[in-house]
Design a protein around this motif. Structure first.
Motif, PDB file in Angstrom:
ATOM      1  N   LEU A 110       6.377   1.720  14.941  1.00 20.27           N
ATOM      2  CA  LEU A 110       5.185   1.850  14.110  1.00 20.27           C
ATOM      3  C   LEU A 110       5.487   2.661  12.842  1.00 20.27           C
ATOM      4  O   LEU A 110       5.069   2.301  11.739  1.00 20.27           O
ATOM      5  N   CYS A 111       6.247   3.748  13.030  1.00 20.05           N
ATOM      6  CA  CYS A 111       6.607   4.579  11.882  1.00 20.05           C
ATOM      7  C   CYS A 111       7.370   3.762  10.849  1.00 20.05           C
ATOM      8  O   CYS A 111       7.132   3.878   9.644  1.00 20.05           O
ATOM      9  N   ASN A 112       8.290   2.930  11.318  1.00 18.36           N
ATOM     10  CA  ASN A 112       9.071   2.097  10.401  1.00 18.36           C
ATOM     11  C   ASN A 112       8.174   1.173   9.594  1.00 18.36           C
ATOM     12  O   ASN A 112       8.316   1.049   8.383  1.00 18.36           O
ATOM     13  N   ILE A 113       7.255   0.538  10.299  1.00 20.97           N
ATOM     14  CA  ILE A 113       6.379  -0.410   9.610  1.00 20.97           C
ATOM     15  C   ILE A 113       5.538   0.307   8.565  1.00 20.97           C
ATOM     16  O   ILE A 113       5.348  -0.179   7.459  1.00 20.97           O
ATOM     17  N   LEU A 114       5.046   1.472   8.927  1.00 18.61           N
ATOM     18  CA  LEU A 114       4.159   2.198   8.011  1.00 18.61           C
ATOM     19  C   LEU A 114       4.942   3.018   6.993  1.00 18.61           C
ATOM     20  O   LEU A 114       4.351   3.707   6.168  1.00 18.61           O
ATOM     21  N   ALA A 133      -0.167  -4.336   0.575  1.00 22.49           N
ATOM     22  CA  ALA A 133      -0.314  -5.686   1.116  1.00 22.49           C
ATOM     23  C   ALA A 133       0.917  -6.054   1.950  1.00 22.49           C
ATOM     24  O   ALA A 133       0.814  -6.697   2.999  1.00 22.49           O
ATOM     25  N   GLU A 134       2.065  -5.613   1.507  1.00 25.26           N
ATOM     26  CA  GLU A 134       3.322  -5.939   2.191  1.00 25.26           C
ATOM     27  C   GLU A 134       3.376  -5.274   3.574  1.00 25.26           C
ATOM     28  O   GLU A 134       3.635  -5.921   4.587  1.00 25.26           O
ATOM     29  N   ASP A 135       3.104  -3.965   3.589  1.00 21.68           N
ATOM     30  CA  ASP A 135       3.088  -3.244   4.861  1.00 21.68           C
ATOM     31  C   ASP A 135       2.024  -3.813   5.792  1.00 21.68           C
ATOM     32  O   ASP A 135       2.228  -3.927   6.995  1.00 21.68           O
ATOM     33  N   TYR A 136       0.906  -4.179   5.176  1.00 23.60           N
ATOM     34  CA  TYR A 136      -0.183  -4.729   5.979  1.00 23.60           C
ATOM     35  C   TYR A 136       0.281  -6.007   6.691  1.00 23.60           C
ATOM     36  O   TYR A 136       0.042  -6.190   7.872  1.00 23.60           O
ATOM     37  N   GLY A 137       0.969  -6.855   5.945  1.00 21.68           N
ATOM     38  CA  GLY A 137       1.462  -8.096   6.525  1.00 21.68           C
ATOM     39  C   GLY A 137       2.401  -7.841   7.700  1.00 21.68           C
ATOM     40  O   GLY A 137       2.277  -8.456   8.750  1.00 21.68           O
ATOM     41  N   ARG A 138       3.307  -6.891   7.503  1.00 19.27           N
ATOM     42  CA  ARG A 138       4.275  -6.608   8.570  1.00 19.27           C
ATOM     43  C   ARG A 138       3.585  -6.024   9.800  1.00 19.27           C
ATOM     44  O   ARG A 138       3.932  -6.337  10.931  1.00 19.27           O
ATOM     45  N   LEU A 139       2.606  -5.169   9.538  1.00 20.30           N
ATOM     46  CA  LEU A 139       1.906  -4.541  10.657  1.00 20.30           C
ATOM     47  C   LEU A 139       1.095  -5.567  11.437  1.00 20.30           C
ATOM     48  O   LEU A 139       1.093  -5.584  12.664  1.00 20.30           O
TER      49      LEU A 139
END
Lengths: 618, 488
Positions: free
Chosen positions: A92-96, A130-136
């Motif tokens: 989760l930390c990586n994604i965020l 938007a990018e992080d949102y997509g990955r999350l």
């Protein structure tokens, strides 16, 4: 074996025992099921996941339909602490894009937040890209208890009008306590019309009711969505501001402290509302808001303080127009009445200076030359010489004061913005308190006749005086919102208000103001194509150089714009007030600045009066 | 022809009230299990893969079983009581060794798709054996400690074996047979003492927050209780009215003195005060007894000192003998500490389910707590939640009243039996129903500690259903032939 009747009686004890227990249980059931409603709520909070659906906030257009403020989606990562189970923290930390330490820190911050509850959604990360949102979003199922919440951010097409528009901020616990519409993590308007029109702009939140089982799995929509509520978008606003004019006026006020207010007299619509120094509204958007907001708060020039509405200045000579109107209404002077002025007003050892002009002088020339003596004599006559008419100094003064109140001084005008100052207008009691009952007369208070002394007004009030003269005797409460989508605007902003002065006297004042432009203190405002009317103001103040003020309207007949310019510590009204005011008028009415006046524009754009303000930057 | 006429009289004498209640309960049980195991996927009630489908099958078979039991000659039950008992005890012992390990318990015999729990069938066998024992000529437990212990031995056997199977809850059920023993002549003082012990235990441990006279308020209350009960015993049991009055007045006078001293800031330790005042009262009793030969007074004295001893040993055991998790479990049950996620989770969710039902309930299949599986074990031990949630206060109360009527009916049947065998057997049945009802409902509504025993006819499980069917229909058969005995 024979029956033992003594023992048979024991059946009553056994039967009674079970009867007693049953009664106790029924009482317990009653207290659980009938007397106490909280279990229903508990069960609902177990089973129903109410997911809020946020409406889009109303858009803001200017009077010419230019889109000024619009929305941009952003995503917050929310968590419901009690639903969070084991998960891969590192993932989760990586994604965020945060570190493990930041993760723990956020959790701790969240827990110490006021209003924290394990059962309600808590904001974990705000404004995800938007990018992080997509990955999350791809992996969100791996993080039970976490979900993303769509939010809106405000975006601005112009850097102007920050003070009018305001901005949005996350709600405080106080907001939540006061208005049950809000939940933790919501946004609400802060400052400007974002605040005053919050109820229109925010729309109505929707709600999706999902059914959730003991493992936190969503089992579908409750009753197939029969109880869901669709969000209702906020209403779009059309503001009366001309965003181009606003931008232009702001540029003229760069490096100056003060305000510019421009009103369309016929409608009371504010065309420009400048407070200087101002700031870029984009500073107060997104993750940087907190930091930038703090910097603006700490700025010694107070950019968040809307001087156009909240600063109270001595109106200076602009006030003489109102004085002239009162003197005429009360019959103290007629157009032929003259007062002497030999370098000023002298009475009982008191002297108020004036500059060189003809003497004795009548009303219109007095306005043209901004003669101090004329208006001092006028006020003295009103208060001291008409004891038969008014009975006492105090009564006469109250008459004076009431006229001014009817013109919009001394009280809030009622603009549709969150904060407005009422200025200050003394009454008889005020002077009785300072000097003692019956122990004051016109000489004691004479400086109010020329807009000095105790009298204080906001630039908005002065602009409104100008609009009243432009209309020859009425005004509509100034306002910044012209239209609300699908809504009729409040009658407060459409009804005419009439001061207690006859219309014909305003005509005379307008004439005096016209003379000030053609051959008096406001000659710099004398445009070739437009008949401008104006009145300068030079207000003494305890902070340093005089404040430079201008009040005017144009065209002389059938006016389309009324302005007030107030520049702190910039000297004579003619040096800054008049040029800025006339440029605003010219720009608005002709759309351009005449070539021969370009040098004035240039000088205004480049000059810096902030250095005289006495405020040291750091 | 002979057989037919017997059968006709048998069916004519069946207690139909009981049969109707039985039918209503079994049917409601299947509905509740269907509701409890209903999923939003909406599987069929008739699917035998579902709990409700299986329970339907068991219910159908239990009616067949009931008919079968009614056809057997009542005398056979009496005749073969001991062999049946011996057989079941043997089966219980064998079960320990051959049963698979289910969460630490060795109580289930598995035959392919069907599992049976012999402990459920030991209930009727024990009841039959007890009936048989009491029907022995001249057998009485009144004033006969030897016989009392013999009878207790009969049900202590299954208790010990079932505890060895690691089914403590099921074993505790047999303790209810003390009710039957009480009916058959056991001294009421024993039941009364047990009741006092439970009360002392709960009060002493529940109220430990505030201190009165230097001792926890719970213990203070227990001391007061001891004094009141002592006076009560002297009045009611010993019938020494003037003595009781004197002691009561003495207690009150001492209390007033303590209170006045307290007003002057002189506080007396509670332990010292209570023990000395109760001792003084006991000495007074003793002297009175010597003078009047009212020998029952010794009971009151012994009672007082046993009570004090019990209070101190509870305290000691609780603080020094029990382990942390055991202590917690007790405190959670008493409501002293809260634990919505851990041990108290089941009960907490169960109370939410029942409480959320409101007055009229959420309606058939509309319970969210049960549908969404918030209540663990909801189709077995916590089946009452479904009734509470979906049928509300009305449904719950009706269910309780149904059980009350059934139990009172069984007591009525018991009292009309001409033989000790029939009566004792019937009281055993009543006792079993009482304890299952009291413990199960009490647990689900958060009054009793969590002891995992089923609600008769409602909880899912063939063994439980059949076990209670055996109990009830054997009783009905014995009852139906009660007139035949008169004809002897």
């Amino acid at each position: 074996m024979r029956k033992d009747y003594n023992l048979e009686k024991r059946k009553y004890i056994i039967g009674g025992f079970i009867l007693l227990i049953t009664i106790v249980y029924i009482i317990r059931l009653f207290s659980l099921q009938v007397a106490d409603n909280k279990y229903k709520d508990y069960a609902d909070s177990n089973a129903f996941l109410r997911r809020t659906q946020y409406p889009s906030r109303g858009l803001i257009y200017d009077r010419n339909d230019n889109l000024v403020v619009y929305n941009q989606p952003a995503y917050d990562v929310m968590m419901i602490p009690r639903d969070v189970h084991e998960f891969d923290t590192l993932d989760l930390c990586n994604i965020l894009s945060i570190t493990r330490e930041q993760f723990d820190q956020r959790i701790n911050e969240m827990k110490s937040r006021r209003g924290y509850s394990k059962y309600t959604p808590q904001k974990f990360v705000t404004h995800l890209s938007a990018e992080d949102y997509g990955r999350l979003q791809e992996k969100i199922y791996r993080f039970p208890g976490f979900y993303t919440q769509k939010r809106i951010l405000r975006q601005y097409n112009y850097t102007a009008a920050a003070n009018v528009l305001g901005n949005i901020r996350e709600v405080s616990q106080g907001d939540i306590d006061n208005d049950n519409y809000y939940q933790s993590g919501d946004y609400c308007g802060d400052l400007g019309i974002e605040k005053s029109y919050e109820k229109y702009l925010r729309g109505i939140k929707g709600q999706e009711i999902l059914i959730r089982d003991v493992h936190g799995r969503i089992q579908g929509r409750y009753n197939d969505g029969a109880h869901d509520i669709a969000p209702v978008s906020g209403k779009n606003l059309k503001i009366s501001i001309d965003i181009e004019l606003q931008k232009y006026a702001e540029s003229l006020m760069v490096n100056k402290i003060g305000a510019v207010v421009a009103i369309e007299p016929e409608t009371g619509e504010i065309l420009a509302l400048v407070s200087s120094p101002t700031y870029d509204p984009r500073l107060l958007v997104g993750r940087q808001r907190g930091k930038n907001y703090l910097a603006l708060r700490k700025d010694k020039y107070l950019p968040l303080f809307d001087r156009a509405l909240m600063a109270t200045y001595p109106p200076g000579s602009t006030f003489k127009t109102s004085q002239g109107a009162i003197l005429r209404e009360e019959g103290i002077v007629n157009l032929a009445t003259t007062y002497p002025c030999a370098g000023g007003f002298r009475s009982g050892g008191l002297k108020v200076g004036c500059h060189a002009h003809e003497s004795p002088i009548t009303l219109k020339p007095a306005l043209r030359t901004s003669c101090n003596a004329y208006f001092c004599w006028g006020l003295k006559s009103l208060i001291d010489n008409h004891m038969t008419k008014y009975g006492s100094h105090a009564n006469a003064f109250e008459v004076w004061k009431n006229h001014l109140v009817s013109m919009g001084f001394g009280y809030k005008l009622g603009i549709d913005m969150p904060s407005e100052s009422r200025g200050f207008l003394p009454n008889a009691k005020y002077y009785d308190k300072i000097y003692g009952v019956g122990r004051w007369s016109a000489n004691t208070i004479i400086s109010i006749a020329i807009g000095q002394g105790e009298v204080l007004a906001t630039p908005l009030q002065i602009a409104n005086l100008s609009a009243t003269i432009a209309n020859r005797g009425w005004f509509i409460t100034p306002h910044v919102v012209k239209e609300i989508q699908d809504t009729v605007i409040s009658s407060d902003y459409t009804e005419k208000r009439y001061p207690t002065i006859n219309s014909k006297y305003y005509e005379e004042i307008a004439e005096g103001m016209r003379m000030a432009v053609t051959g008096g203190t406001c000659r710099l405002a004398n445009l070739e194509s437009i008949e401008v009317c104006g009145k300068t103001g030079t207000a003494q103040n305890p902070h340093g150089r005089d404040h430079s003020a201008f009040m005017g309207f144009a065209p002389y007949h059938n006016p389309k714009i009324a302005v007030c310019v107030y520049v702190q510590n910039a000297g004579f009204g003619a040096t800054f007030g008049v040029p800025i005011g006339s440029l605003v008028i010219e720009k608005y009415l002709t759309g351009k600045i005449a070539p021969e006046r370009k040098h004035i524009e240039q000088r205004m754009l480049e000059s810096n009066t902030i250095i005289y303000s006495g405020v040291k930057k750091h | 022809m002979e057989l037919r006429s017997t059968n006709q009289s048998t069916f004519g004498n069946i207690d139909w009230v009981t049969v109707i209640i039985y039918t209503i309960m079994v049917f409601s049980g299947v509905v509740c299990i269907y509701t409890a195991s209903y999923d939003f996927d909406g599987a069929s009630i008739f699917s035998f893969d579902e709990f409700s489908g299986k329970q339907m099958l068991w219910a159908g078979l239990s009616f067949v079983l009931g008919m079968f039991l009614l056809l057997i000659d009542a005398r056979l039950y009496e005749t073969y009581a001991y062999p049946i008992y011996a057989g079941i005890i043997l089966l219980l012992i064998i079960t320990i060794f051959i049963a698979p390990d289910v969460k630490g318990s060795h109580s289930w015999l598995v035959f392919g798709p069907v599992s049976l729990q012999p402990a459920e069938f030991a209930k009727f066998a024990t009841a039959l054996a007890l009936g048989k024992m009491f029907s022995t000529y001249g057998f009485s437990i009144k004033n006969n400690v030897g016989n009392l212990f013999k009878a207790m031995l009969l049900f202590m056997m299954p208790i010990v074996i079932i505890i060895m199977q690691n089914e403590t809850g099921s074993a505790l059920v047999y303790l209810s047979l003390f009710l039957m023993l009480y009916r058959e002549g056991m001294s009421g003082l024993i039941l009364f003492s047990a009741l006092c012990a439970v009360t002392y235990f709960v009060v002493a441990l529940k109220f430990t927050e505030t201190m009165v006279m230097g001792i926890p308020s719970g213990e203070f209350a227990v001391f007061i209780l001891i004094m009141v009960i002592m006076v009560g015993l002297i009045w009611v049991y010993c019938k020494q009215h003037s003595l009781a009055r004197n002691i009561a007045l003495g207690y009150m006078a001492s209390g007033i003195i303590v209170f006045i001293l307290w007003l002057f800031d002189i506080s007396i330790n509670g332990y010292i005060y209570f023990i000395s005042i109760i001792s003084l009262a006991s000495i007074y009793c003793f002297l009175h007894m010597l003078r009047t030969h009212a020998s029952r007074l010794i009971t009151a004295i012994v009672f007082a000192f046993l009570s004090i001893g019990f209070l101190f040993s509870v305290n000691y055991a609780f603080q020094h003998v029990l382990q942390d998790h055991q202590r917690n479990r007790i405190l959670i049950t008493l409501g002293t500490i809260e634990d919505p996620q851990g041990v108290g989770y089941n009960v907490n969710q169960s109370i939410i389910a029942i409480g959320s039902g409101g007055f009229a309930g959420k309606g058939f299949l509309n319970g969210t707590q049960t549908k969404l599986k918030y209540v663990p074990e909801q189709h077995t031990d916590f089946i009452f939640c479904t009734i509470g949630e979906e049928y509300g206060f009305i449904g719950s109360t009706l269910t309780l009243l149904l059980f009350l009527i059934l139990i009172l009916r069984i007591i009525t049947i018991a009292e009309r039996q001409p033989t000790a065998f029939g009566r004792v057997y019937a009281y055993c049945v009543a006792s079993y129903f009482i304890i299952h009802f009291v413990i199960n409902i009490g647990m689900v509504i958060g009054i009793c500690p969590v002891i995992g025993i089923p609600l008769p006819f409602f909880s899912y499980g063939g063994s439980s259903l059949w076990g209670f069917t055996f109990l009830l229909f054997i009783l009905l058969r014995i009852d139906a032939s009660r007139r035949e005995h008169h004809s002897y």
